[in-house]
Structure formats: C-alpha cells, structure tokens
Design an enzyme around this catalytic site. Structure first.
Site, PDB file in Angstrom:
ATOM      1  N   HIS A  19       0.573  -1.269  -0.001  1.00  0.00           N
ATOM      2  CA  HIS A  19       0.300   0.087   0.403  1.00  0.00           C
ATOM      3  C   HIS A  19       0.872   1.168  -0.003  1.00  0.00           C
ATOM      4  O   HIS A  19       0.877   2.168  -0.854  1.00  0.00           O
ATOM      5  CB  HIS A  19      -0.470  -0.362   1.632  1.00  0.00           C
ATOM      6  N   LYS A  43     -18.438  -6.317   7.752  1.00  0.00           N
ATOM      7  CA  LYS A  43     -17.077  -6.777   6.906  1.00  0.00           C
ATOM      8  C   LYS A  43     -16.916  -6.552   8.655  1.00  0.00           C
ATOM      9  O   LYS A  43     -16.195  -5.933   9.942  1.00  0.00           O
ATOM     10  CB  LYS A  43     -16.790  -5.960   6.907  1.00  0.00           C
ATOM     11  N   ARG A  93      -2.554  -6.293  -8.411  1.00  0.00           N
ATOM     12  CA  ARG A  93      -1.691  -7.262  -7.932  1.00  0.00           C
ATOM     13  C   ARG A  93      -2.006  -8.139  -9.426  1.00  0.00           C
ATOM     14  O   ARG A  93      -1.084  -8.954  -9.841  1.00  0.00           O
ATOM     15  CB  ARG A  93      -2.146  -7.804  -7.067  1.00  0.00           C
ATOM     16  N   SER A 131      -3.072  -7.965   2.662  1.00  0.00           N
ATOM     17  CA  SER A 131      -3.310  -7.858   4.414  1.00  0.00           C
ATOM     18  C   SER A 131      -3.823  -9.339   4.603  1.00  0.00           C
ATOM     19  O   SER A 131      -3.579  -9.549   5.812  1.00  0.00           O
ATOM     20  CB  SER A 131      -5.055  -6.712   4.059  1.00  0.00           C
TER      21      SER A 131
HETATM   22  P1  ADP Z   1      -9.766  -3.683  -0.101  1.00  0.00           P
HETATM   23  O1  ADP Z   1     -10.631  -4.276   0.579  1.00  0.00           O
HETATM   24  O2  ADP Z   1     -10.453  -2.377  -1.009  1.00  0.00           O
HETATM   25  O3  ADP Z   1      -9.415  -4.334  -1.329  1.00  0.00           O
HETATM   26  P2  ADP Z   1      -7.066  -3.660   0.687  1.00  0.00           P
HETATM   27  O4  ADP Z   1      -6.810  -2.979   1.555  1.00  0.00           O
HETATM   28  O5  ADP Z   1      -6.490  -5.162   0.442  1.00  0.00           O
HETATM   29  O6  ADP Z   1      -8.585  -2.780   0.389  1.00  0.00           O
HETATM   30  O7  ADP Z   1      -6.566  -2.591  -0.580  1.00  0.00           O
HETATM   31  C1  ADP Z   1      -6.669  -1.062  -1.220  1.00  0.00           C
HETATM   32  C2  ADP Z   1      -6.506  -1.308  -2.610  1.00  0.00           C
HETATM   33  O8  ADP Z   1      -4.491  -1.695  -2.535  1.00  0.00           O
HETATM   34  C3  ADP Z   1      -6.891  -2.423  -3.718  1.00  0.00           C
HETATM   35  O9  ADP Z   1      -6.581  -1.065  -4.619  1.00  0.00           O
HETATM   36  C4  ADP Z   1      -6.014  -3.362  -3.499  1.00  0.00           C
HETATM   37  O10 ADP Z   1      -5.721  -3.992  -4.474  1.00  0.00           O
HETATM   38  C5  ADP Z   1      -4.761  -2.207  -3.341  1.00  0.00           C
HETATM   39  N1  ADP Z   1      -3.088  -3.379  -3.032  1.00  0.00           N
HETATM   40  C6  ADP Z   1      -3.148  -3.985  -1.793  1.00  0.00           C
HETATM   41  N2  ADP Z   1      -1.827  -4.420  -1.999  1.00  0.00           N
HETATM   42  C7  ADP Z   1      -0.952  -4.461  -2.734  1.00  0.00           C
HETATM   43  C8  ADP Z   1      -0.239  -4.625  -3.399  1.00  0.00           C
HETATM   44  N3  ADP Z   1       0.812  -5.323  -2.530  1.00  0.00           N
HETATM   45  N4  ADP Z   1       0.786  -3.806  -4.318  1.00  0.00           N
HETATM   46  C9  ADP Z   1      -0.423  -2.973  -4.796  1.00  0.00           C
HETATM   47  N5  ADP Z   1      -1.193  -2.795  -4.601  1.00  0.00           N
HETATM   48  C10 ADP Z   1      -2.273  -3.519  -3.580  1.00  0.00           C
END
Ligand code: ADP
Length: 163
Positions: A19, A43, A93, A131
């Site tokens: 992130h 959630k 990803r 995550s």
């Molecule tokens: P959500 O529940 O909205 O998917 P996340 O916190 O999992 O929330 O992710 C927020 C954003 O960051 C999403 O667009 C996700 O694809 C992106 N993201 C998460 N991890 C990575 C990573 N390792 N590299 C690039 N983008 C990421």
C-alpha cells in the site's frame, strides 16, 4: 490548474508496504492524496478503525500532501465527491484483482462520470503481498520483513499472538 485531489480507498487491515508503495507513487501524480479507510459495518476486521487510522497516521503523518480519513457505510463515489476528488486510485496485483476492479470502476463511472479510477500496477516484489496473507504470517509467527512497517508489525503481533 486546480489542485488535483485523489482518493486511495481500502480496508487497510493492516496497511502493508505494498500500500505504501502505491501511496508514494500516487504522490508523483497528484497534489493531494486522501488515504481513506473504507468501513463496512457488516465486515469483520482484525484491527479497529481507530487502529487502522492511527497506523496510517504514524507512517504517513509527516507528509502534508497526504491525509488519512475514514468513511462508513457509504458509497465511495459519494465520499469522493464530498472531498472534491476527481480520481480514485487502486492497486492491481493479479488477474483476480483486475476482474473485481474492472467491475467496480465501471459501476463508479456509471454513478459519476466526472470521477475516474486510476490503476497502478504493483511493484513486482509486492505482488504477492496482501493484508490477508500478512495476518496469516503474523498469526503463526512468520517473518514480515520487507512486508510491514515495524509499527504495524508490533500492533498486529499484539493482536494476533495473544493466545
Ligand atoms: P480492499 O478491501 O478495498 O481491497 P485493501 O486494503 O485490501 O482494500 O487494498 C486497497 C487497495 O490497495 C486495492 O486497490 C488493492 O488492490 C491495493 N493493494 C493491496 N495490496 C497491494 C500490493 N501489495 N501492491 C499493490 N496494490 C495493492
């Protein structure tokens, strides 16, 4: 030209270095980035909203071009509008990310054609990082080196390794 404000929404449960990489790269494109914890009250999460916001603040707080916020049980597009943001940033990803994001971006364009979604391809060494995966690794005592900021690792360990 008016200030270009973008929103980077997510669960951030917890924020990972994947992130942070997207956040840093977004700042090369936009004047101000709002990192927004999207809260869906139905959630389940490991970290509370406050814990997620505090960790984001700790990691990003020194940069005045970034702000950290949350929105609860509300359409992202309405939240973006209320912040005068013209762009939503999302990271990609995998192909499965793409399928979900494609659907969301189309729905959001339909709801408000003034707001665009910009996708940023993950840095290759973060492509495996999520995550969900991080929580499994921490729960069972694996190393999170190069995946998490140390402040995040500490809070997550305290939560998940209680028993
Ligand atoms: P959500 O529940 O909205 O998917 P996340 O916190 O999992 O929330 O992710 C927020 C954003 O960051 C999403 O667009 C996700 O694809 C992106 N993201 C998460 N991890 C990575 C990573 N390792 N590299 C690039 N983008 C990421």
């Amino acid at each position: 030209m008016a200030n270009r404000i973008a929103i980077y929404p997510g669960s951030f449960d917890p924020v990972t270095l994947g992130h942070v990489n997207i956040i840093e790269r977004s700042l090369n494109m936009f004047d101000h980035l709002i990192v927004a914890v999207a809260v869906n009250s139905s959630k389940q999460t490991v970290l509370s909203v406050k814990e997620r916001l505090d960790l984001l603040e700790q990691i990003l707080g020194s940069n005045n071009r970034v702000s950290v916020d949350s929105f609860t049980d509300r359409l992202l597009i309405d939240y973006a509008k209320s912040k005068n943001a013209a762009v939503i940033v999302r990271g990609l990803r995998t192909v499965s990310d793409y399928e979900y994001e494609f659907q969301m971006a189309h729905a959001n364009r339909k709801l408000d054609p003034q707001i665009d979604t910009v996708f940023m391809m993950t840095e290759s060494h973060y492509s495996h990082l999520s995550s969900t995966l991080i929580k499994e690794i921490v729960r069972y005592g694996g190393s999170c080196e190069e995946m998490l900021d140390p402040s995040v690792e500490k809070v997550l360990k305290a939560k998940l390794q209680k028993s």
